[in-house]
Motif scaffolding. Structure first.
Motif, PDB file in Angstrom:
ATOM      1  N   LEU A   1      29.630  22.146  40.579  1.00 28.72           N
ATOM      2  CA  LEU A   1      28.919  23.032  41.504  1.00 28.72           C
ATOM      3  C   LEU A   1      27.425  22.733  41.498  1.00 28.72           C
ATOM      4  O   LEU A   1      26.772  22.746  42.548  1.00 28.72           O
ATOM      5  CB  LEU A   1      29.149  24.497  41.107  1.00 28.72           C
ATOM      6  CG  LEU A   1      30.577  25.023  41.229  1.00 28.72           C
ATOM      7  CD1 LEU A   1      30.689  26.417  40.627  1.00 28.72           C
ATOM      8  CD2 LEU A   1      31.025  25.041  42.682  1.00 28.72           C
TER       9      LEU A   1
ATOM     10  N   SER B   1      28.287  27.613  36.258  1.00 27.61           N
ATOM     11  CA  SER B   1      28.822  27.446  34.902  1.00 27.61           C
ATOM     12  C   SER B   1      30.337  27.258  34.965  1.00 27.61           C
ATOM     13  O   SER B   1      30.959  27.362  36.023  1.00 27.61           O
ATOM     14  CB  SER B   1      28.456  28.649  34.026  1.00 27.61           C
ATOM     15  OG  SER B   1      29.064  29.821  34.522  1.00 27.61           O
TER      16      SER B   1
ATOM     17  N   ARG C   1      29.335  33.272  32.599  1.00 31.05           N
ATOM     18  CA  ARG C   1      29.291  34.011  33.867  1.00 31.05           C
ATOM     19  C   ARG C   1      28.907  35.480  33.644  1.00 31.05           C
ATOM     20  O   ARG C   1      28.108  36.040  34.391  1.00 31.05           O
ATOM     21  CB  ARG C   1      30.633  33.897  34.593  1.00 31.05           C
ATOM     22  CG  ARG C   1      30.901  32.481  35.096  1.00 31.05           C
ATOM     23  CD  ARG C   1      32.078  32.392  36.028  1.00 31.05           C
ATOM     24  NE  ARG C   1      32.295  31.018  36.460  1.00 31.05           N
ATOM     25  CZ  ARG C   1      31.618  30.415  37.435  1.00 31.05           C
ATOM     26  NH1 ARG C   1      30.675  31.091  38.081  1.00 31.05           N
ATOM     27  NH2 ARG C   1      31.867  29.170  37.760  1.00 31.05           N
TER      28      ARG C   1
ATOM     29  N   VAL D   1      35.397  27.497  40.999  1.00 32.29           N
ATOM     30  CA  VAL D   1      36.465  26.672  41.575  1.00 32.29           C
ATOM     31  C   VAL D   1      37.594  26.528  40.566  1.00 32.29           C
ATOM     32  O   VAL D   1      37.396  26.616  39.354  1.00 32.29           O
ATOM     33  CB  VAL D   1      35.948  25.255  41.951  1.00 32.29           C
ATOM     34  CG1 VAL D   1      35.000  25.320  43.121  1.00 32.29           C
ATOM     35  CG2 VAL D   1      35.295  24.563  40.768  1.00 32.29           C
TER      36      VAL D   1
ATOM     37  N   TYR E   1      34.931  41.961  38.759  1.00 32.51           N
ATOM     38  CA  TYR E   1      35.826  41.706  37.620  1.00 32.51           C
ATOM     39  C   TYR E   1      35.238  42.393  36.382  1.00 32.51           C
ATOM     40  O   TYR E   1      34.394  41.808  35.688  1.00 32.51           O
ATOM     41  CB  TYR E   1      35.973  40.207  37.363  1.00 32.51           C
ATOM     42  CG  TYR E   1      36.489  39.396  38.530  1.00 32.51           C
ATOM     43  CD1 TYR E   1      37.732  39.668  39.105  1.00 32.51           C
ATOM     44  CD2 TYR E   1      35.741  38.341  39.053  1.00 32.51           C
ATOM     45  CE1 TYR E   1      38.207  38.920  40.164  1.00 32.51           C
ATOM     46  CE2 TYR E   1      36.211  37.581  40.121  1.00 32.51           C
ATOM     47  CZ  TYR E   1      37.441  37.874  40.676  1.00 32.51           C
ATOM     48  OH  TYR E   1      37.906  37.130  41.726  1.00 32.51           O
TER      49      TYR E   1
ATOM     50  N   ALA F   1      36.343  42.937  33.504  1.00 25.97           N
ATOM     51  CA  ALA F   1      36.618  42.264  32.235  1.00 25.97           C
ATOM     52  C   ALA F   1      37.254  40.909  32.526  1.00 25.97           C
ATOM     53  O   ALA F   1      37.928  40.733  33.542  1.00 25.97           O
ATOM     54  CB  ALA F   1      37.555  43.108  31.374  1.00 25.97           C
TER      55      ALA F   1
ATOM     56  N   PHE G   1      40.908  41.677  35.579  1.00 29.56           N
ATOM     57  CA  PHE G   1      40.401  40.416  36.107  1.00 29.56           C
ATOM     58  C   PHE G   1      41.069  40.054  37.433  1.00 29.56           C
ATOM     59  O   PHE G   1      40.951  38.926  37.905  1.00 29.56           O
ATOM     60  CB  PHE G   1      40.582  39.290  35.081  1.00 29.56           C
ATOM     61  CG  PHE G   1      41.992  39.156  34.571  1.00 29.56           C
ATOM     62  CD1 PHE G   1      42.913  38.372  35.233  1.00 29.56           C
ATOM     63  CD2 PHE G   1      42.389  39.830  33.429  1.00 29.56           C
ATOM     64  CE1 PHE G   1      44.209  38.262  34.778  1.00 29.56           C
ATOM     65  CE2 PHE G   1      43.687  39.717  32.958  1.00 29.56           C
ATOM     66  CZ  PHE G   1      44.608  38.937  33.630  1.00 29.56           C
TER      67      PHE G   1
ATOM     68  N   GLY H   1      42.262  36.629  41.680  1.00 27.97           N
ATOM     69  CA  GLY H   1      41.951  36.615  40.256  1.00 27.97           C
ATOM     70  C   GLY H   1      40.653  35.896  39.950  1.00 27.97           C
ATOM     71  O   GLY H   1      40.174  35.071  40.740  1.00 27.97           O
ATOM     72  N   ALA H   2      40.091  36.235  38.806  1.00 31.16           N
ATOM     73  CA  ALA H   2      38.862  35.582  38.354  1.00 31.16           C
ATOM     74  C   ALA H   2      39.175  34.137  37.981  1.00 31.16           C
ATOM     75  O   ALA H   2      40.160  33.860  37.305  1.00 31.16           O
ATOM     76  CB  ALA H   2      38.290  36.327  37.154  1.00 31.16           C
ATOM     77  N   ILE H   3      38.332  33.231  38.442  1.00 27.30           N
ATOM     78  CA  ILE H   3      38.393  31.832  38.029  1.00 27.30           C
ATOM     79  C   ILE H   3      37.008  31.450  37.550  1.00 27.30           C
ATOM     80  O   ILE H   3      36.013  32.072  37.948  1.00 27.30           O
ATOM     81  CB  ILE H   3      38.856  30.897  39.170  1.00 27.30           C
ATOM     82  CG1 ILE H   3      37.980  31.073  40.425  1.00 27.30           C
ATOM     83  CG2 ILE H   3      40.323  31.139  39.498  1.00 27.30           C
ATOM     84  CD1 ILE H   3      38.321  30.100  41.541  1.00 27.30           C
ATOM     85  N   ALA H   4      36.913  30.471  36.687  1.00 31.38           N
ATOM     86  CA  ALA H   4      35.596  30.199  36.087  1.00 31.38           C
ATOM     87  C   ALA H   4      35.189  28.747  36.188  1.00 31.38           C
ATOM     88  O   ALA H   4      34.145  28.363  35.667  1.00 31.38           O
ATOM     89  CB  ALA H   4      35.593  30.641  34.624  1.00 31.38           C
ATOM     90  N   GLY H   5      35.952  27.913  36.861  1.00 26.62           N
ATOM     91  CA  GLY H   5      35.610  26.497  36.888  1.00 26.62           C
ATOM     92  C   GLY H   5      34.319  26.216  37.621  1.00 26.62           C
ATOM     93  O   GLY H   5      33.982  26.885  38.593  1.00 26.62           O
ATOM     94  N   GLY H   6      33.605  25.217  37.140  1.00 28.19           N
ATOM     95  CA  GLY H   6      32.334  24.891  37.781  1.00 28.19           C
ATOM     96  C   GLY H   6      32.132  23.396  37.873  1.00 28.19           C
ATOM     97  O   GLY H   6      31.091  22.923  38.301  1.00 28.19           O
TER      98      GLY H   6
END
Lengths: 386, 79
Positions: free
Chosen positions: A48, A135, A141, A160, A183, A185, B40, B74-79
């Protein structure tokens, strides 16, 4: 950090460089000078952060901060365009500065080869006008969200996974929600795969990171409608965008009416990352060296592979494959009287699989520390590493 | 994916049908015991966040007819 009015003036070269911006009434000389005067911190110089940094640099943002603790790896190059093959092993912040300087030498690039944490985040974020969250993990985050709320700064969020992207602008100072409103948690560690485990189409962070750059530019020049209070979803397989409305949570612990989080907390603890690490080291691990020795001695060990079939196709230890999503339904395939060594790519999914098996009464369980990547590193260098 | 629901189309009945068709999802979207939404995840209907609405509220006709999806994000965290 703020430039003086004289420093904000555009040189003859800059007028030519930004001419396509200057022709837009929504940007014009005023907007371009605002970009030159602006500072943006990009957290994460990866998938990103690459397009975000490159487009913001090309657009003429005067100061760009890049925070990333990592060095460039071969597996980064499929999507992280700030870095080149020759940069492997170098700090990402160094290759980022070179790439940005090549795009636009007017940009002041501030390199920070570090991991943001509760002790340094407020000081690092404080001088910047806009924060871009590029990140790759939940603790960072939540840390960025809370720090941005505390400091009153807009947080341009992007994330992503595989073929799916999310973008928003979290800006409670103008009435919008924050990341915790969306979100409250994080998922339990190991439940949601990372890109390193589940994969990501390389062009996807290019699209999402470019949208983050777009949102940052609109925030700086004060034009258009930003994604404040909206969540933009992008489905790369279907080439579809969808916009959803987000609501502020009046009971949000950070940006709500009566916030209970007023200082930064321990985000690894909040996200359960440390607890998972303790669990991995809790006496049920086996190293790749020990496993190799015991296999060579001909000991009776059942090897259980809890990755996906496509990962098994890249490399494997000849174990019995049960993808994690199928494990609860396929437990009958396992013999609880035998010792079972469970492995995945790095040891995280296997730790969760062991938790599942323990709840079903299995006791002779060992987690392969470091997963098959450790095997490729230390036992069989000819094995593919991914 | 599509699921068939007998009776009123509500968040509960849709998720019940989904979990019946895909048992591996039990405990992931909703808590195993309380059936509460996991924090989440969020639920969206016709672009609006209905996560905090009653799970027994009827869903709009667009969802019941299948013209619009009931979205679990849903929460995703990839960057």
């Amino acid at each position: 950090m703020k430039p003086s009015p004289a420093e904000r003036e555009l040189s003859r070269e800059e007028v030519a460089r930004y001419s396509r911006h200057l022709l837009l009434p929504e940007v014009g000389p005023g907007g371009q000078k605002a970009l030159k005067a602006a500072s943006v911190l990009i957290v994460g110089g990866g998938g990103l952060g690459s397009p975000a940094a490159m487009y913001l640099a090309a657009a003429g943002v005067g100061t760009l901060g890049i925070a990333d603790p990592d060095v460039v790896e071969l597996t980064n190059l499929q999507r992280q365009l700030l870095h080149k093959t020759a940069d492997i092993g170098r700090p990402k912040t160094d290759s980022a500065r070179e790439t940005i300087g090549g795009i636009n030498p007017h940009v002041n690039v501030q390199r920070m080869k570090l991991r943001l944490d509760s002790g340094n985040a407020l000081e690092i974020l404080s001088p910047y006008d806009v924060i871009i969250d590029g990140s790759d993990n939940f603790p960072t985050r939540y840390l960025l969200n809370d720090a941005c709320v505390i400091l009153g700064k807009p947080n341009v969020y992007g994330s992503v996974f595989r073929f799916e992207g999310q973008v928003s602008v979290f800006n409670p100072t103008v009435g919008g929600p924050c990341y915790r409103c969306l979100y409250p948690a994080p998922p339990p560690p190991g439940l949601v795969q990372s890109c390193a485990e589940g994969g990501v189409l390389g062009v996807l962070p290019g699209i999402i990171g470019s949208l983050q750059a777009l949102e940052a530019i609109k925030l700086i020049i004060g034009q258009g409608d930003t994604l404040t209070g909206k969540l933009l979803l992008f489905d790369a397989l279907g080439t579809k965008f969808r916009e959803l409305t987000l609501n502020r949570n009046p009971d949000c612990p950070v940006c709500g009416h009566n916030p209970t989080i007023r200082t930064l907390i321990d985000y690894e603890d909040f996200c359960g990352v440390r607890a998972l690490g303790d669990q991995e080291g809790g006496g049920e691990e086996i190293t790749v060296e020990e496993l190799k020795e015991r296999l060579d001695r001909g000991e009776d060990i059942f090897i259980l592979d809890v990755r996906e079939p496509q990962e098994y196709g890249i490399c494997n230890l000849g174990g019995h494959l049960i993808p994690p999503g199928e494990l609860p339904a396929r437990i009958a395939e396992l013999d609880r009287s035998r010792e079972i060594v469970v492995y995945c790519k790095t040891g995280i999914r296997s730790a969760r699989a062991i938790e599942t098996l323990r709840q079903k009464g299995f006791t002779k369980l060992r987690n392969l520390k470091g997963g098959i990547n450790a095997w490729a590193d230390r036992i069989d260098p000819t094995m593919a590493r991914y | 994916m599509s699921v068939s629901v007998d009776g009123p189309v509500t968040r509960s009945s849709v998720l019940d049908a989904l979990e019946a068709a895909y048992p591996m999802l039990r405990g992931t979207i909703r808590d195993h015991d309380t059936k509460e939404r996991r924090p989440f995840l969020r639920f969206f209907v016709c672009g609006e966040d209905v996560s905090l609405a009653s799970p027994e509220d009827p869903l709009p006709e667009e969802i019941a007819s299948g013209r619009e999806p009931f979205m679990v994000i849903g929460a995703i965290a990839g960057g």
